[in-house]
Design an enzyme around this catalytic site. Structure first.
Site, PDB file in Angstrom:
ATOM      1  N   ARG A  12       0.836  -1.212   0.000  1.00  0.00           N
ATOM      2  CA  ARG A  12       0.000   0.000   0.000  1.00  0.00           C
ATOM      3  C   ARG A  12       0.868   1.259   0.000  1.00  0.00           C
ATOM      4  O   ARG A  12       0.547   2.243  -0.675  1.00  0.00           O
ATOM      5  CB  ARG A  12      -0.951  -0.010   1.208  1.00  0.00           C
ATOM      6  CG  ARG A  12      -1.946   1.137   1.175  1.00  0.00           C
ATOM      7  CD  ARG A  12      -3.005   1.037   2.250  1.00  0.00           C
ATOM      8  NE  ARG A  12      -2.459   1.219   3.588  1.00  0.00           N
ATOM      9  CZ  ARG A  12      -3.173   1.129   4.703  1.00  0.00           C
ATOM     10  NH1 ARG A  12      -4.463   0.850   4.642  1.00  0.00           N
ATOM     11  NH2 ARG A  12      -2.614   1.304   5.880  1.00  0.00           N
ATOM     12  N   ARG A  64      10.008  18.439  -8.610  1.00  0.00           N
ATOM     13  CA  ARG A  64      11.284  18.092  -9.271  1.00  0.00           C
ATOM     14  C   ARG A  64      12.475  18.714  -8.557  1.00  0.00           C
ATOM     15  O   ARG A  64      13.608  18.279  -8.710  1.00  0.00           O
ATOM     16  CB  ARG A  64      11.259  18.556 -10.737  1.00  0.00           C
ATOM     17  CG  ARG A  64      10.271  17.787 -11.590  1.00  0.00           C
ATOM     18  CD  ARG A  64      10.137  18.400 -12.949  1.00  0.00           C
ATOM     19  NE  ARG A  64       9.779  19.821 -12.866  1.00  0.00           N
ATOM     20  CZ  ARG A  64       9.596  20.619 -13.908  1.00  0.00           C
ATOM     21  NH1 ARG A  64       9.734  20.145 -15.118  1.00  0.00           N
ATOM     22  NH2 ARG A  64       9.268  21.881 -13.746  1.00  0.00           N
ATOM     23  N   LYS A 105      -2.567   7.145   1.049  1.00  0.00           N
ATOM     24  CA  LYS A 105      -2.293   7.456   2.458  1.00  0.00           C
ATOM     25  C   LYS A 105      -1.191   8.521   2.475  1.00  0.00           C
ATOM     26  O   LYS A 105      -0.007   8.225   2.649  1.00  0.00           O
ATOM     27  CB  LYS A 105      -1.882   6.177   3.206  1.00  0.00           C
ATOM     28  CG  LYS A 105      -2.080   6.278   4.702  1.00  0.00           C
ATOM     29  CD  LYS A 105      -2.099   4.911   5.334  1.00  0.00           C
ATOM     30  CE  LYS A 105      -1.997   4.971   6.847  1.00  0.00           C
ATOM     31  NZ  LYS A 105      -3.116   5.605   7.533  1.00  0.00           N
ATOM     32  N   GLU A 147     -16.120   6.609   5.313  1.00  0.00           N
ATOM     33  CA  GLU A 147     -15.342   5.920   6.366  1.00  0.00           C
ATOM     34  C   GLU A 147     -15.329   6.827   7.576  1.00  0.00           C
ATOM     35  O   GLU A 147     -16.066   7.810   7.628  1.00  0.00           O
ATOM     36  CB  GLU A 147     -13.927   5.632   5.876  1.00  0.00           C
ATOM     37  CG  GLU A 147     -13.137   6.871   5.490  1.00  0.00           C
ATOM     38  CD  GLU A 147     -11.687   6.592   5.105  1.00  0.00           C
ATOM     39  OE1 GLU A 147     -11.146   5.557   5.516  1.00  0.00           O
ATOM     40  OE2 GLU A 147     -11.095   7.429   4.400  1.00  0.00           O
TER      41      GLU A 147
HETATM   42  N1  PMP Z   1      -9.215   5.093   7.157  1.00  0.00           N
HETATM   43  C1  PMP Z   1      -8.315   6.039   7.451  1.00  0.00           C
HETATM   44  C2  PMP Z   1      -8.576   7.431   7.030  1.00  0.00           C
HETATM   45  C3  PMP Z   1      -7.142   5.708   8.153  1.00  0.00           C
HETATM   46  O1  PMP Z   1      -6.238   6.639   8.435  1.00  0.00           O
HETATM   47  C4  PMP Z   1      -6.935   4.370   8.553  1.00  0.00           C
HETATM   48  C5  PMP Z   1      -5.683   3.988   9.293  1.00  0.00           C
HETATM   49  N2  PMP Z   1      -5.645   4.509  10.585  1.00  0.00           N
HETATM   50  C6  PMP Z   1      -7.921   3.421   8.247  1.00  0.00           C
HETATM   51  C7  PMP Z   1      -9.041   3.818   7.528  1.00  0.00           C
HETATM   52  C8  PMP Z   1      -7.768   1.980   8.637  1.00  0.00           C
HETATM   53  O2  PMP Z   1      -6.755   1.401   7.865  1.00  0.00           O
HETATM   54  P1  PMP Z   1      -5.839   0.213   8.416  1.00  0.00           P
HETATM   55  O3  PMP Z   1      -6.754  -0.899   8.726  1.00  0.00           O
HETATM   56  O4  PMP Z   1      -4.919  -0.086   7.290  1.00  0.00           O
HETATM   57  O5  PMP Z   1      -5.140   0.728   9.625  1.00  0.00           O
END
Ligand code: PMP
Length: 301
Positions: A63, A116, A162, A195
């Site tokens: 990832r 760059r 991320k 989320e």
């Molecule tokens: N959503 C967000 C915005 C996150 O930052 C995270 C990680 N803290 C997650 C979901 C959960 O991801 P993971 O299971 O890979 O920790």
């Protein structure tokens, strides 16, 4: 300080992996010209170890490289070298049950945006003790809210990346804090459930396990993927489906997933009680299976 005390301090100083070297925490400093700091231009991972097993390390590294690819940041190390660097840092600190923060920034540049100008990415790995949610959250379940802040538009800054630019999540977190809670559900610009600020969300409705597709604007969580795998093993019907808040309010169970949180039940959202107001059966079943998984699924050191 006596010399014996200073020797002891030296021995216990946390070692940070910093651009290929292990150095003391106090010496691990980033330039004020680093674009990670100036613009949030970089990517990161949050990883966890259980005992001496790094949970799904390969998936986290995959990832990380995907996120870097999405922002056209070339990491000057192979994935295997990166995994070795993580293990080396854990060993240097004799850590078990640790939290790992792996950060790659665009590196030092000038005051303009042009990536760059940044010739060398900054790479650092922090391994430290992990801070966990209190046990009570798992026994009783969480009460959360819906944030007023909407999740970033995937066409603008895809939440699947991320990146070091977490301001959108921080604004959502501020909404949660103001409401006296620890998490908040973030909706997409057009009102679909995306989320939470630092966790993915699942519901159980009519016996089906459902989570929003990541395309709506969510990180593809490593824990989310693990739960989906477990649902298959447990013959639980699973769907990635677009959800509105009404679907969530009317569900039998809600839970959140994340590296630090693992699987945490939610029993109330915006003053609406979920199910019977207690952590549900499917949530508990998945939690048990997940805890088993954390004993074997990863890389040992
Ligand atoms: N959503 C967000 C915005 C996150 O930052 C995270 C990680 N803290 C997650 C979901 C959960 O991801 P993971 O299971 O890979 O920790």
């Amino acid at each position: 300080m006596t010399s014996a005390a200073s020797v002891k301090k030296e021995k216990t100083a946390l070692k940070i992996y910093f651009n290929g070297e292990l150095i003391d925490k106090e010496k691990a400093c980033v330039s004020v010209f680093d674009h990670g700091l100036l613009y949030g231009d970089g990517v990161f991972e949050g990883i966890r170890t259980y005992g001496s097993l790094v949970f799904r390390l390969k998936e986290h590294i995959d990832r990380l490289y995907k996120s870097a690819d999405a922002i056209e940041l070339k990491i000057p190390m192979t994935k295997l070298e990166m995994m070795d660097a993580v293990i080396m840092t854990l060993k240097a600190n004799s850590l078990k049950d640790a939290y790992i923060r792996l950060v790659i920034t665009r590196g030092p540049g000038d005051l303009g945006l042009d990536p760059r100008k940044c010739k060398k990415p900054t790479i650092f790995i922090i391994t430290d003790k992990i801070t966990l949610y209190p046990k009570e959250f798992y026994q009783k379940g969480l009460e959360i809210i819906t944030a007023t802040t909407r999740r970033n538009l995937p066409q603008a800054l895809d939440p699947r990346i991320k990146s070091l630019n977490y301001l959108n999540n921080i604004l959502g977190k501020i909404d949660a804090i103001k409401a006296g809670t620890v998490e908040a559900i973030m909706l997409s610009y057009d009102g679909h459930v995306a989320e939470c600020t630092g966790d993915n969300i699942f519901i159980v409705k009519k016996g089906e396990l459902i989570t929003p597709p990541v395309e709506v604007g969510a990180l593809e969580g490593i824990t989310r993927d693990a739960v989906i795998d477990l649902a298959k093993d447990l013959d639980m019907p699973f769907y990635a489906k677009m959800l509105k808040m009404d679907d969530v309010y009317e569900s039998e169970e809600v839970f959140l997933t994340g590296t630090a949180a693992e699987i945490v039940p939610v029993i109330k959202i915006d003053d609406r009680v979920i199910g019977d107001g207690k952590p549900g059966k499917s949530t508990l079943k998945l939690t048990t299976a997940f805890r088993e998984l954390t004993k074997t699924d990863g890389v040992r050191y």
